[in-house]
Enzyme design. Structure first.
Site, PDB file in Angstrom:
ATOM      1  N   LYS A   1     -13.668  -3.793   1.512  1.00  0.00           N
ATOM      2  CA  LYS A   1     -14.490  -2.577   1.436  1.00  0.00           C
ATOM      3  C   LYS A   1     -15.985  -2.855   1.648  1.00  0.00           C
ATOM      4  CE  LYS A   1     -11.331   0.096  -1.450  1.00  0.00           C
ATOM      5  NZ  LYS A   1     -11.168   0.993  -2.598  1.00  0.00           N
TER       6      LYS A   1
ATOM      7  N   SER B   1       0.831  -1.207   0.000  1.00  0.00           N
ATOM      8  CA  SER B   1       0.000   0.000   0.000  1.00  0.00           C
ATOM      9  C   SER B   1       0.867   1.259   0.000  1.00  0.00           C
ATOM     10  CB  SER B   1      -0.910   0.020   1.231  1.00  0.00           C
ATOM     11  OG  SER B   1      -1.467   1.313   1.374  1.00  0.00           O
TER      12      SER B   1
ATOM     13  N   GLY C   1     -16.544  -2.929 -11.677  1.00  0.00           N
ATOM     14  CA  GLY C   1     -16.118  -3.390 -10.353  1.00  0.00           C
ATOM     15  C   GLY C   1     -16.147  -2.238  -9.357  1.00  0.00           C
ATOM     16  N   GLY C   2     -15.302  -2.323  -8.330  1.00  0.00           N
ATOM     17  CA  GLY C   2     -15.315  -1.343  -7.251  1.00  0.00           C
ATOM     18  C   GLY C   2     -15.023   0.080  -7.711  1.00  0.00           C
TER      19      GLY C   2
ATOM     20  N   ASN D   1     -18.971  -2.894 -19.767  1.00  0.00           N
ATOM     21  CA  ASN D   1     -18.144  -3.893 -19.076  1.00  0.00           C
ATOM     22  C   ASN D   1     -18.067  -5.189 -19.881  1.00  0.00           C
ATOM     23  OD1 ASN D   1     -16.619  -4.627 -16.739  1.00  0.00           O
ATOM     24  ND2 ASN D   1     -18.284  -6.003 -16.153  1.00  0.00           N
ATOM     25  N   ARG D   2     -16.924  -5.899 -19.695  1.00  0.00           N
ATOM     26  CA  ARG D   2     -16.738  -7.189 -20.365  1.00  0.00           C
ATOM     27  C   ARG D   2     -17.918  -8.105 -20.051  1.00  0.00           C
ATOM     28  NH1 ARG D   2     -11.581 -10.654 -18.578  1.00  0.00           N
ATOM     29  NH2 ARG D   2     -12.687 -10.483 -16.596  1.00  0.00           N
TER      30      ARG D   2
ATOM     31  N   ALA E   1      -7.913   4.838 -14.009  1.00  0.00           N
ATOM     32  CA  ALA E   1      -7.780   4.530 -12.579  1.00  0.00           C
ATOM     33  C   ALA E   1      -6.509   3.731 -12.297  1.00  0.00           C
ATOM     34  CB  ALA E   1      -9.003   3.749 -12.087  1.00  0.00           C
TER      35      ALA E   1
ATOM     36  N   ASP F   1     -13.300   7.257  -2.365  1.00  0.00           N
ATOM     37  CA  ASP F   1     -12.919   7.016  -3.772  1.00  0.00           C
ATOM     38  C   ASP F   1     -13.748   7.908  -4.693  1.00  0.00           C
ATOM     39  OD1 ASP F   1     -10.949   5.101  -3.318  1.00  0.00           O
ATOM     40  OD2 ASP F   1     -12.370   3.434  -3.360  1.00  0.00           O
TER      41      ASP F   1
ATOM     42  N   TYR G   1      -2.819   2.852 -11.758  1.00  0.00           N
ATOM     43  CA  TYR G   1      -1.677   3.717 -11.424  1.00  0.00           C
ATOM     44  C   TYR G   1      -0.354   2.963 -11.426  1.00  0.00           C
ATOM     45  CZ  TYR G   1      -2.904   1.827  -6.833  1.00  0.00           C
ATOM     46  OH  TYR G   1      -3.239   0.983  -5.816  1.00  0.00           O
TER      47      TYR G   1
ATOM     48  N   GLU H   1     -21.415  -8.077 -19.387  1.00  0.00           N
ATOM     49  CA  GLU H   1     -22.448  -7.038 -19.561  1.00  0.00           C
ATOM     50  C   GLU H   1     -23.464  -7.031 -18.416  1.00  0.00           C
ATOM     51  OE1 GLU H   1     -24.021  -6.988 -23.512  1.00  0.00           O
ATOM     52  OE2 GLU H   1     -25.477  -5.423 -23.042  1.00  0.00           O
TER      53      GLU H   1
HETATM   54  P1  NAP Z   1     -12.458  -5.078  -9.690  1.00  0.00           P
HETATM   55  O1  NAP Z   1     -13.568  -4.724  -8.764  1.00  0.00           O
HETATM   56  O2  NAP Z   1     -11.811  -6.405  -9.613  1.00  0.00           O
HETATM   57  O3  NAP Z   1     -13.007  -4.874 -11.216  1.00  0.00           O
HETATM   58  C1  NAP Z   1     -12.188  -5.208 -12.298  1.00  0.00           C
HETATM   59  C2  NAP Z   1     -12.866  -4.759 -13.600  1.00  0.00           C
HETATM   60  O4  NAP Z   1     -11.944  -5.002 -14.672  1.00  0.00           O
HETATM   61  C3  NAP Z   1     -14.139  -5.534 -13.931  1.00  0.00           C
HETATM   62  O5  NAP Z   1     -15.074  -4.664 -14.526  1.00  0.00           O
HETATM   63  C4  NAP Z   1     -13.621  -6.572 -14.949  1.00  0.00           C
HETATM   64  O6  NAP Z   1     -14.608  -7.012 -15.861  1.00  0.00           O
HETATM   65  C5  NAP Z   1     -12.595  -5.740 -15.697  1.00  0.00           C
HETATM   66  N1  NAP Z   1     -11.620  -6.567 -16.397  1.00  0.00           N
HETATM   67  C6  NAP Z   1     -10.666  -7.381 -15.854  1.00  0.00           C
HETATM   68  N2  NAP Z   1      -9.937  -7.974 -16.825  1.00  0.00           N
HETATM   69  C7  NAP Z   1     -10.447  -7.517 -18.013  1.00  0.00           C
HETATM   70  C8  NAP Z   1     -10.119  -7.755 -19.368  1.00  0.00           C
HETATM   71  N3  NAP Z   1      -9.117  -8.590 -19.709  1.00  0.00           N
HETATM   72  N4  NAP Z   1     -10.829  -7.114 -20.328  1.00  0.00           N
HETATM   73  C9  NAP Z   1     -11.835  -6.251 -19.992  1.00  0.00           C
HETATM   74  N5  NAP Z   1     -12.190  -5.998 -18.702  1.00  0.00           N
HETATM   75  C10 NAP Z   1     -11.508  -6.609 -17.736  1.00  0.00           C
HETATM   76  O7  NAP Z   1     -11.263  -4.021  -9.583  1.00  0.00           O
HETATM   77  P2  NAP Z   1     -11.316  -2.506  -9.015  1.00  0.00           P
HETATM   78  O8  NAP Z   1     -11.057  -2.518  -7.568  1.00  0.00           O
HETATM   79  O9  NAP Z   1     -12.529  -1.844  -9.542  1.00  0.00           O
HETATM   80  O10 NAP Z   1     -10.003  -1.917  -9.714  1.00  0.00           O
HETATM   81  C11 NAP Z   1      -9.945  -1.666 -11.107  1.00  0.00           C
HETATM   82  C12 NAP Z   1      -8.678  -0.888 -11.413  1.00  0.00           C
HETATM   83  O11 NAP Z   1      -8.783   0.393 -10.809  1.00  0.00           O
HETATM   84  C13 NAP Z   1      -7.393  -1.508 -10.850  1.00  0.00           C
HETATM   85  O12 NAP Z   1      -6.360  -1.271 -11.748  1.00  0.00           O
HETATM   86  C14 NAP Z   1      -7.142  -0.732  -9.567  1.00  0.00           C
HETATM   87  O13 NAP Z   1      -5.778  -0.685  -9.213  1.00  0.00           O
HETATM   88  C15 NAP Z   1      -7.645   0.629  -9.982  1.00  0.00           C
HETATM   89  N6  NAP Z   1      -8.079   1.449  -8.866  1.00  0.00           N
HETATM   90  C16 NAP Z   1      -7.488   2.639  -8.725  1.00  0.00           C
HETATM   91  C17 NAP Z   1      -7.863   3.470  -7.710  1.00  0.00           C
HETATM   92  C18 NAP Z   1      -7.183   4.784  -7.588  1.00  0.00           C
HETATM   93  O14 NAP Z   1      -7.332   5.430  -6.551  1.00  0.00           O
HETATM   94  N7  NAP Z   1      -6.461   5.218  -8.597  1.00  0.00           N
HETATM   95  C19 NAP Z   1      -8.866   3.099  -6.799  1.00  0.00           C
HETATM   96  C20 NAP Z   1      -9.480   1.848  -6.981  1.00  0.00           C
HETATM   97  C21 NAP Z   1      -9.071   1.028  -8.023  1.00  0.00           C
HETATM   98  P3  NAP Z   1     -15.540  -8.296 -15.526  1.00  0.00           P
HETATM   99  O15 NAP Z   1     -16.642  -7.787 -14.658  1.00  0.00           O
HETATM  100  O16 NAP Z   1     -16.015  -8.748 -16.849  1.00  0.00           O
HETATM  101  O17 NAP Z   1     -14.660  -9.307 -14.836  1.00  0.00           O
END
Ligand code: NAP
Length: 266
Positions: A65, A14, A126-127, A147-148, A209, A100, A211, A150
């Site tokens: 979360k 982290s 996702g989140g 989203n992948r 998102a 967030d 980083y 749907e």
């Molecule tokens: P999550 O809840 O696991 O969601 C992942 C998402 O990515 C889902 O919609 C998933 O689609 C999609 N996905 C995964 N592999 C894919 C692929 N090969 N092709 C198309 N879509 C794909 O993850 P999350 O927590 O939302 O995080 C998502 C990203 O945001 C991460 O990189 C994380 O580090 C970043 N993030 C950044 C911040 C920030 O403060 N900058 C905060 C939170 C998260 P499916 O539903 O089809 O599986």
């Protein structure tokens, strides 16, 4: 001394500790921020234990979360309630927040992006996508989620005032959009973009998102297309800034927190 921290599993990598500690140093606060490795199933005990030990507040990262959002002793603010996810807890007040969402809007504000009336496309469901879709919709953007899987986008559309699509819809949505936000994990492990470069255009602001890395394929393609870009460090900084301000009632030293984070990310 005030004590803050982050719970998650894994939590070792982290970047919140250096970011918050930079703020404590800059403002001369007698405070410390530590990582707490908490496994699934131990969340409620961890929160009670932290309260008993006098911890002042903590952030929450994956996979806890949603679990923290369902703890009966915590009072959720409207945003955490709507998103059903908590990333910041004030143990003094026993209040829980989702910063967030503010991380998204404060990043856009920082880059002078007008959200009200804009057409926004969020890729992912996702989140991170939940926080983005909720916040953009709250700020009166017209929001499309693609989203992948749907059905997950459709479920999100049922909860918030947004429309849900599969990734195929991006061909029609992106050329008409003012804002494109990536909330998928695509771009982290491989140098790939979730959106075809041909769809990007100069009227677009592209917010990633992701980083790690900071300069994703999507953002490189966006720059090449003449679009404005916002990298994932901004959302991370501003969710931390918002948490710092909730805990301390002080204005956060944003530039110091941003510097500390970007030094680690580089
Ligand atoms: P999550 O809840 O696991 O969601 C992942 C998402 O990515 C889902 O919609 C998933 O689609 C999609 N996905 C995964 N592999 C894919 C692929 N090969 N092709 C198309 N879509 C794909 O993850 P999350 O927590 O939302 O995080 C998502 C990203 O945001 C991460 O990189 C994380 O580090 C970043 N993030 C950044 C911040 C920030 O403060 N900058 C905060 C939170 C998260 P499916 O539903 O089809 O599986």
């Amino acid at each position: 001394m005030e004590l803050y921290g982050i719970i998650g599993d894994p939590v070792e990598h982290s970047l919140s500790p250096p970011m918050h500690e930079a703020a404590y140093r800059e403002l001369g606060l007698d405070a410390s921020y530590v990582r707490f490795h908490v496994e699934e199933g131990d969340v409620e005990e961890a929160v009670e234990g932290a309260k008993a030990l006098g911890v002042d507040g903590f952030n929450v990262t994956v996979p806890h979360k949603q679990a923290v959002a369902s703890l009966p002793r915590l009072e959720l603010d409207d945003t955490a309630e709507a998103i059903s996810a908590v990333n910041t807890v004030d143990l003094g007040e026993m209040k829980a927040y989702n910063t967030d969402a503010a991380g998204v809007s404060r990043s856009l504000e920082r880059h002078d992006v007008d959200v009200a009336g804009a057409t926004a496309v969020v890729v992912g469901a996702g989140g991170a996508a939940r926080a983005m879709a909720y916040e953009l919709s709250r700020l009166d953007a017209e929001v499309h989620v693609a989203n992948r899987t749907e059905e997950k986008a459709d479920r999100l559309a049922d909860e918030f005032d947004v429309s849900g699509h599969g990734l195929g819809a991006l061909d029609d949505l992106v050329p008409e959009a003012d804002l494109l936000l990536n909330a998928t994990t695509v771009g982290m492990e491989e140098d790939r973009s979730p959106v075809d470069a041909d769809l990007l255009h100069p009227e677009l602001t592209v917010f990633d998102a992701v980083y790690t890395p900071l300069e994703t394929r999507l953002l490189r393609d966006a720059e090449a297309a003449g679009a404005d870009t916002i990298d994932g460090a901004w959302m991370l900084v501003y969710q931390g800034v918002e948490a710092f301000e909730i805990w301390t009632d002080l204005e956060a030293p944003v530039e110091d927190m941003d510097d500390a984070l970007r030094r680690r990310l580089r």
